[in-house]
Write an enzyme that holds these catalytic residues in place. Sequence first.
Site, PDB file in Angstrom:
ATOM      1  N   ARG A   1       0.800  -1.220   0.000  1.00  0.00           N
ATOM      2  CA  ARG A   1       0.000   0.000   0.000  1.00  0.00           C
ATOM      3  C   ARG A   1       0.842   1.284   0.000  1.00  0.00           C
ATOM      4  O   ARG A   1       0.354   2.361   0.310  1.00  0.00           O
ATOM      5  CB  ARG A   1      -0.988   0.025   1.187  1.00  0.00           C
ATOM      6  CG  ARG A   1      -2.028  -1.097   1.137  1.00  0.00           C
ATOM      7  CD  ARG A   1      -2.913  -0.938  -0.100  1.00  0.00           C
ATOM      8  NE  ARG A   1      -4.050  -1.831  -0.109  1.00  0.00           N
ATOM      9  CZ  ARG A   1      -4.123  -2.962  -0.809  1.00  0.00           C
ATOM     10  NH1 ARG A   1      -3.090  -3.361  -1.536  1.00  0.00           N
ATOM     11  NH2 ARG A   1      -5.212  -3.713  -0.798  1.00  0.00           N
ATOM     12  N   VAL A   2       2.104   1.155  -0.348  1.00  0.00           N
ATOM     13  CA  VAL A   2       2.962   2.335  -0.475  1.00  0.00           C
ATOM     14  C   VAL A   2       2.917   2.759  -1.950  1.00  0.00           C
ATOM     15  O   VAL A   2       3.868   2.574  -2.706  1.00  0.00           O
ATOM     16  CB  VAL A   2       4.399   2.039  -0.001  1.00  0.00           C
ATOM     17  CG1 VAL A   2       5.231   3.323  -0.008  1.00  0.00           C
ATOM     18  CG2 VAL A   2       4.384   1.453   1.396  1.00  0.00           C
TER      19      VAL A   2
END
Length: 230
Positions: A211-212
């Site tokens: 989720r970066v």
Amino acid sequence: MPPTLMSRVTGVDLSAMRESYAGGDSILDPADATGGWLPLFERWLAEAIEADVPEPNAMVLATVAPGPDGGLRPATRTVLCKGVDASGVVFYTNYDSFKGRALDANPVAAVTFPWIAMHRQVHFAGTVARVTAAETVEYWAQRPRGSQLGAWASEQSEPIASRAELAHRFAAAEVRFGGAPSDGAVPVPPHWGGYRIVPDTVEFWQGQANRVHDRVRMTAPGFAPVRLQP
């Protein structure tokens, strides 16, 4: 926590559903947009077409209109992008439809191209204006005849008693204008045409692992690319 209604209906725990975005070589950097938003958008669109993304020109359009309580409420629907250049993004619709009335009353909008299969999204937000009559005529001439007749048959967003009534209206349009190209050109309805979203903000989103994600936003007047935290 008890499952939601949807979870019970489908037998799937929605809270556990997630996609792991690998990212890989698809790294988005502000330097990719130094030439402006249009070249990067055109490249991403071409890659979506090459990857056989279903309806790569589909975009989710958000407008605002008065709600039952008198305050403004957002509304979304999917439309098809039918043109894009440095001046903005174009789509066509019935001007008397719910979205048309909303845009005429509040000429601002946002759209999202959800290329989910590629873990990509592009967001546009800005002001809206009708395209010229000449642009509408040029695009209208490219539409299939059935779609042209459908635009005459449907009072978009208005209630209708049945599917049969809609079919009757379409048949009436066929009688009026003819069902074959040899019957002559179908004119553009006076209530139909295009809108152009003139963006003041464009954001590119590339999914990455953990989720970066990569986010690059460009804002008028200079549209200088800026990296955002995910």
